[in-house]
Design a protein around this motif. Structure first.
Motif, PDB file in Angstrom:
ATOM      1  N   THR A  58       0.865  -1.223   0.031  1.00  0.00           N
ATOM      2  CA  THR A  58       0.010  -0.076   0.019  1.00  0.00           C
ATOM      3  C   THR A  58       0.782   1.149   0.072  1.00  0.00           C
ATOM      4  O   THR A  58       1.965   1.173   0.563  1.00  0.00           O
ATOM      5  CB  THR A  58      -0.995  -0.040   1.132  1.00  0.00           C
ATOM      6  OG1 THR A  58      -1.720  -1.100   1.114  1.00  0.00           O
ATOM      7  CG2 THR A  58      -2.025   1.012   1.169  1.00  0.00           C
ATOM      8  N   THR A 118      -3.333   0.403  -3.425  1.00  0.00           N
ATOM      9  CA  THR A 118      -3.038  -1.007  -2.812  1.00  0.00           C
ATOM     10  C   THR A 118      -3.062  -1.982  -3.955  1.00  0.00           C
ATOM     11  O   THR A 118      -3.925  -2.348  -4.900  1.00  0.00           O
ATOM     12  CB  THR A 118      -4.545  -1.333  -2.005  1.00  0.00           C
ATOM     13  OG1 THR A 118      -4.665  -0.127  -1.281  1.00  0.00           O
ATOM     14  CG2 THR A 118      -4.058  -2.483  -1.301  1.00  0.00           C
ATOM     15  N   LEU A 119      -2.121  -2.956  -3.612  1.00  0.00           N
ATOM     16  CA  LEU A 119      -1.878  -4.160  -4.527  1.00  0.00           C
ATOM     17  C   LEU A 119      -2.463  -5.246  -3.480  1.00  0.00           C
ATOM     18  O   LEU A 119      -2.025  -5.288  -2.323  1.00  0.00           O
ATOM     19  CB  LEU A 119      -0.475  -4.290  -4.831  1.00  0.00           C
ATOM     20  CG  LEU A 119      -0.172  -5.779  -5.359  1.00  0.00           C
ATOM     21  CD1 LEU A 119      -0.841  -5.870  -6.852  1.00  0.00           C
ATOM     22  CD2 LEU A 119       1.255  -5.929  -5.747  1.00  0.00           C
ATOM     23  N   LEU A 125      -5.207  -4.265  -8.276  1.00  0.00           N
ATOM     24  CA  LEU A 125      -4.698  -2.916  -7.894  1.00  0.00           C
ATOM     25  C   LEU A 125      -5.752  -2.063  -7.830  1.00  0.00           C
ATOM     26  O   LEU A 125      -6.509  -2.055  -8.648  1.00  0.00           O
ATOM     27  CB  LEU A 125      -3.600  -2.600  -8.888  1.00  0.00           C
ATOM     28  CG  LEU A 125      -2.680  -1.432  -8.666  1.00  0.00           C
ATOM     29  CD1 LEU A 125      -1.818  -1.668  -7.614  1.00  0.00           C
ATOM     30  CD2 LEU A 125      -2.260  -0.977  -9.949  1.00  0.00           C
ATOM     31  N   THR A 139      -7.045  -2.736 -12.433  1.00  0.00           N
ATOM     32  CA  THR A 139      -6.862  -3.913 -13.351  1.00  0.00           C
ATOM     33  C   THR A 139      -7.790  -4.119 -14.520  1.00  0.00           C
ATOM     34  O   THR A 139      -7.479  -4.608 -15.585  1.00  0.00           O
ATOM     35  CB  THR A 139      -6.989  -5.151 -12.212  1.00  0.00           C
ATOM     36  OG1 THR A 139      -5.831  -5.037 -11.296  1.00  0.00           O
ATOM     37  CG2 THR A 139      -6.281  -6.351 -13.187  1.00  0.00           C
ATOM     38  N   ARG A 146      -2.628  -0.444 -15.833  1.00  0.00           N
ATOM     39  CA  ARG A 146      -2.263  -0.937 -14.542  1.00  0.00           C
ATOM     40  C   ARG A 146      -0.905  -0.929 -14.204  1.00  0.00           C
ATOM     41  O   ARG A 146      -0.514  -0.314 -13.108  1.00  0.00           O
ATOM     42  CB  ARG A 146      -2.776  -2.529 -14.281  1.00  0.00           C
ATOM     43  CG  ARG A 146      -2.415  -3.062 -13.079  1.00  0.00           C
ATOM     44  CD  ARG A 146      -2.580  -4.610 -13.155  1.00  0.00           C
ATOM     45  NE  ARG A 146      -2.446  -5.189 -11.967  1.00  0.00           N
ATOM     46  CZ  ARG A 146      -1.317  -5.444 -11.291  1.00  0.00           C
ATOM     47  NH1 ARG A 146      -0.326  -4.902 -11.954  1.00  0.00           N
ATOM     48  NH2 ARG A 146      -1.445  -6.170 -10.318  1.00  0.00           N
ATOM     49  N   ALA A 150       1.098   0.658 -11.011  1.00  0.00           N
ATOM     50  CA  ALA A 150       1.714  -0.245 -10.069  1.00  0.00           C
ATOM     51  C   ALA A 150       3.252   0.399  -9.832  1.00  0.00           C
ATOM     52  O   ALA A 150       3.709   0.024  -8.807  1.00  0.00           O
ATOM     53  CB  ALA A 150       1.912  -1.427 -11.018  1.00  0.00           C
ATOM     54  N   LEU A 153       4.157   2.237  -6.848  1.00  0.00           N
ATOM     55  CA  LEU A 153       4.047   1.635  -5.472  1.00  0.00           C
ATOM     56  C   LEU A 153       5.530   1.379  -4.884  1.00  0.00           C
ATOM     57  O   LEU A 153       5.690   1.760  -3.689  1.00  0.00           O
ATOM     58  CB  LEU A 153       3.600  -0.029  -5.600  1.00  0.00           C
ATOM     59  CG  LEU A 153       2.324  -0.035  -5.492  1.00  0.00           C
ATOM     60  CD1 LEU A 153       1.851  -1.549  -5.920  1.00  0.00           C
ATOM     61  CD2 LEU A 153       1.433   0.379  -4.196  1.00  0.00           C
TER      62      LEU A 153
END
Length: 160
Positions: A58, A118-119, A125, A139, A146, A150, A153
């Motif tokens: 996160t 958040t993953l 995601l 996603t 995505r 990503a 992060l």
């Protein structure tokens, strides 16, 4: 043309009957679902809660517009995740943030509250607006879009 001649129908009668039947079918199907007590499809957020899917990673971020047209993506805990210069090929990030900003303006909320990226353990995601509670499942927009989020992060971007 004589007075008894009829003007052609603008919409053919079979088309009107088909459209009316479709509307009646939609109303009947909705009513049957309600009467039978069948719940509507759950949102990804609810499905994750029910399955107890935990977050893997996160990051809490703020998206700040600069006067030169760039967007600074700042980590709330300090540092800059990324700077998107005007004209860079990151229109998806700008588009998502523009939509979230529009919703905040409609609710009278400024750009102060952060967003949570958040993953999840299931590979999904999501980006959640802490002010409105709206969650966007990233996603669903394809692997390239995505990947753009990503990368934030773990990103350690340039100084703002």
């Amino acid at each position: 043309m004589s007075r008894t001649a009829r003007s052609p129908d603008l919409v053919p009668r079979p088309t009107l009957i088909a459209a009316g039947s479709l509307v009646l079918f939609a109303i009947a199907a909705t009513g049957m679902m309600r009467i039978a007590g069948i719940a509507p499809a759950a949102s990804p957020v609810l499905l994750r809660q029910q399955a107890h899917v935990a977050p893997v990673k996160t990051r809490v971020l703020r998206f700040i517009d600069r006067a030169d047209g760039a967007v600074v993506i700042a980590d709330v805990e300090g540092g800059t995740a990324a700077v998107i210069a005007p004209g860079e090929q990151t229109g998806f990030v700008r588009g998502v943030m523009r939509g979230l900003a529009r919703e905040r303006r409609a609710h009278g909320i400024g750009d102060g509250p952060p967003f949570t990226l958040t993953l999840w353990r299931d590979g999904e995601l999501s980006l959640t607006d802490s002010a409105t509670g709206r969650a966007i499942e990233l996603t669903a927009f394809g692997s390239t879009n995505r990947a753009t989020f990503a990368a934030l992060l773990d990103a350690k971007g340039p100084a703002a």
